[in-house]
Scaffold this motif. Structure first.
Motif, PDB file in Angstrom:
ATOM      1  N   ARG A  37      -7.378 -11.447 139.977  1.00 16.40           N
ATOM      2  CA  ARG A  37      -7.711 -11.939 138.638  1.00 16.40           C
ATOM      3  C   ARG A  37      -6.598 -11.594 137.636  1.00 16.40           C
ATOM      4  O   ARG A  37      -6.307 -12.363 136.731  1.00 16.40           O
ATOM      5  N   GLY A  38      -5.944 -10.436 137.843  1.00 16.64           N
ATOM      6  CA  GLY A  38      -4.829 -10.045 136.974  1.00 16.64           C
ATOM      7  C   GLY A  38      -3.668 -11.030 137.093  1.00 16.64           C
ATOM      8  O   GLY A  38      -2.987 -11.334 136.111  1.00 16.64           O
ATOM      9  N   GLU A  39      -3.438 -11.535 138.300  1.00 18.89           N
ATOM     10  CA  GLU A  39      -2.328 -12.489 138.501  1.00 18.89           C
ATOM     11  C   GLU A  39      -2.702 -13.901 138.065  1.00 18.89           C
ATOM     12  O   GLU A  39      -1.857 -14.676 137.628  1.00 18.89           O
ATOM     13  N   LEU A  40      -3.973 -14.263 138.225  1.00 22.43           N
ATOM     14  CA  LEU A  40      -4.425 -15.613 137.865  1.00 22.43           C
ATOM     15  C   LEU A  40      -5.885 -15.549 137.424  1.00 22.43           C
ATOM     16  O   LEU A  40      -6.785 -15.422 138.263  1.00 22.43           O
ATOM     17  N   ASP A  41      -6.088 -15.651 136.105  1.00 21.66           N
ATOM     18  CA  ASP A  41      -7.467 -15.675 135.595  1.00 21.66           C
ATOM     19  C   ASP A  41      -7.953 -17.120 135.643  1.00 21.66           C
ATOM     20  O   ASP A  41      -7.448 -17.979 134.926  1.00 21.66           O
TER      21      ASP A  41
ATOM     22  N   ALA B  78      -9.733 -18.543 146.699  1.00 18.29           N
ATOM     23  CA  ALA B  78     -10.008 -18.001 145.360  1.00 18.29           C
ATOM     24  C   ALA B  78     -11.147 -16.998 145.489  1.00 18.29           C
ATOM     25  O   ALA B  78     -12.190 -17.314 146.063  1.00 18.29           O
ATOM     26  N   GLY B  79     -10.942 -15.781 144.967  1.00 16.65           N
ATOM     27  CA  GLY B  79     -11.970 -14.732 145.088  1.00 16.65           C
ATOM     28  C   GLY B  79     -11.810 -13.942 146.365  1.00 16.65           C
ATOM     29  O   GLY B  79     -12.786 -13.476 146.949  1.00 16.65           O
ATOM     30  N   HIS B  80     -10.543 -13.738 146.818  1.00 19.70           N
ATOM     31  CA  HIS B  80     -10.298 -13.121 148.139  1.00 19.70           C
ATOM     32  C   HIS B  80     -10.683 -11.650 148.202  1.00 19.70           C
ATOM     33  O   HIS B  80     -10.780 -11.087 149.278  1.00 19.70           O
ATOM     34  N   ARG B  81     -10.887 -11.002 147.037  1.00 19.52           N
ATOM     35  CA  ARG B  81     -11.281  -9.584 147.086  1.00 19.52           C
ATOM     36  C   ARG B  81     -12.803  -9.414 147.081  1.00 19.52           C
ATOM     37  O   ARG B  81     -13.309  -8.309 147.206  1.00 19.52           O
ATOM     38  N   GLY B  82     -13.531 -10.509 146.913  1.00 18.67           N
ATOM     39  CA  GLY B  82     -14.993 -10.453 146.880  1.00 18.67           C
ATOM     40  C   GLY B  82     -15.568 -10.397 148.289  1.00 18.67           C
ATOM     41  O   GLY B  82     -14.842 -10.456 149.288  1.00 18.67           O
ATOM     42  N   MET B  83     -16.909 -10.298 148.377  1.00 22.82           N
ATOM     43  CA  MET B  83     -17.548 -10.186 149.689  1.00 22.82           C
ATOM     44  C   MET B  83     -17.301 -11.445 150.533  1.00 22.82           C
ATOM     45  O   MET B  83     -16.915 -11.353 151.706  1.00 22.82           O
ATOM     46  N   VAL B  84     -17.502 -12.620 149.944  1.00 20.53           N
ATOM     47  CA  VAL B  84     -17.363 -13.867 150.710  1.00 20.53           C
ATOM     48  C   VAL B  84     -15.886 -14.189 150.950  1.00 20.53           C
ATOM     49  O   VAL B  84     -15.485 -14.492 152.090  1.00 20.53           O
TER      50      VAL B  84
END
Ligand code: NDP
Ligand code: F7E
Length: 317
Positions: A37-41, A10-16
């Motif tokens: 986030r568009g696919e799953l908020d 979860a959060g794969h586009r973020g830095m971590v």
């Protein structure tokens, strides 16, 4: 961990999140689930419940969160507490409901008291007042640790919590106001150099001390911890305070950090301090002996990490 295990980051586009995916790929894990986030908020409880039932991940890395530096935390406290409580509660509860094998929750070193004894051991949790500039975010992160501990205690789940120190590296947020100090300074100092500015104003007094970890080192530590079996992991922790600190074990002042970045970037002007801006916690150095006793140490020096990060900034801005 089986190389074919289904791992939801979860959060794969973020830095971590993106660093954890690089590390998982490096280690040969290929069955990785990613959702924008568009696919799953993750604020949407119903959508999160449906996703977990349909995707059935074996492992979850919870690196999605509302994240920002000292200014953003101070300016938007409601967003920081609300979004973090909601995202982590939705994900952790559904991980329990759908029998996820293991979940890794990302907290932060700001969970410890503002004036905690240094270096801060895991046992310092809930022993004193928090730093006011990020108290709402810290309270949400403490609730995340307690969610993991409570589900483990009541339902026998395997939910693990890591507390990284201040991070930097590829895919960081370079917003001038809302970012953390390293990306904020890289952008400001680079701009000052490009504009031939005679002087540059920097937030605070420069005396605050911080510990900085290159994000790929954090990702390596996280995947190492995830790879430990449930009993092996449990036995490595004392009964109280289940979270694990991850850092380098050494810190520097913001003043020293500025001097290093000025040198790397090649800015020749003067530095002035804007003391109307808060310093935040005076010092927050983590005690990392739990990680060292498990055989892990950070391998990227601050100088090397900053050089890599500045080079990456120039390539991608
Ligand atoms: N950066 C640091 O210095 C530190 C970070 N940490 C922790 O590490 C974790 C990751 O931080 P970092 O990678 O820096 O943060 P980023 O802001 O880089 O990444 C966060 C990610 O979470 C996603 N996200 C946030 N809210 C939602 C939502 N409602 N639904 C779906 N996705 C969402 C974001 O998506 P989108 O791109 O769409 O916004 C983004 O991809 C956090 O838990 C943070 O507390 C801990 C210590 C220090
Ligand atoms: C990871 C951590 O991040 C935040 O806490 P913080 O440690 O205070 O992090 P920071 O990176 O924002 O600042 C570190 C220091 O640096 C100084 N400083 C100088 N110049 C800039 C600058 O340009 N930007 C920023 N942001 N700070 C600057 C600034 O005044 C402060 O003294 C919390 O959100 C907290 O919740 C959290 O978890």
């Amino acid at each position: 961990m089986d190389k074919s295990a289904k791992i939801y980051v979860a959060g794969h586009r973020g830095m971590v999140g993106s660093a954890i995916i690089r590390e998982l790929n490096k280690k040969g894990f290929r069955n990785i689930i990613k959702k924008t986030r568009g696919e799953l908020d993750l604020l949407n409880q119903q959508a999160v419940a449906e996703f977990f039932v349909q995707a059935k991940p074996d492992y979850v890395v919870l690196a999605a969160a509302k994240v920002g530096g000292i200014f953003a935390n101070n300016e938007y406290p409601a967003d920081f507490i609300y979004e973090n409580l909601m995202v982590q509660t939705n994900v952790i509860h559904q991980a329990y409901k759908t029998q996820v094998k293991q979940l890794l929750f990302l907290g932060s070193s700001c969970i410890y008291p503002k004036l905690a004894e240094q270096p801060m051991q895991e046992s310092a949790l809930l022993t004193g007042e928090l730093e006011p500039t990020n108290e709402p975010y810290a309270i949400a992160k403490i609730a995340g640790i307690k969610l993991c501990e409570s589900y483990n205690r009541q339902y026998g789940t395997d939910f693990r919590a890591v507390m990284p120190t201040n991070l930097y590296g590829p895919n960081d947020n370079y917003d001038l106001q809302n970012s953390h100090v390293i990306p904020g300074l890289i952008r400001r100092i680079h701009q000052a150099k490009t504009n031939n500015d005679k002087a540059l104003k920097i937030w605070g007094t420069g005396s605050a001390m911080r510990e900085f970890l290159y994000v790929d080192d954090l990702a390596e530590a996280c995947v190492m911890l995830m790879s430990l079996g449930k009993m092996e992991y449990k036995q490595s922790l004392p009964a109280r305070n289940s979270q694990v600190n991850i850092g380098t074990g050494s810190d520097i002042s913001i003043n020293e950090l500025v001097a290093i970045l000025v040198d790397i970037i090649g800015y020749k002007g003067k530095i002035k301090w804007d003391t109307s801006k808060p310093d935040g916690t005076p010092r927050k150095l983590l005690d990392v002996s739990r990680m060292t006793s498990l055989g892990w140490n950070a391998s990227t020096t601050l100088i090397d990490g900053l050089r890599l990060t500045y080079r990456r900034y120039l390539e991608t801005r």
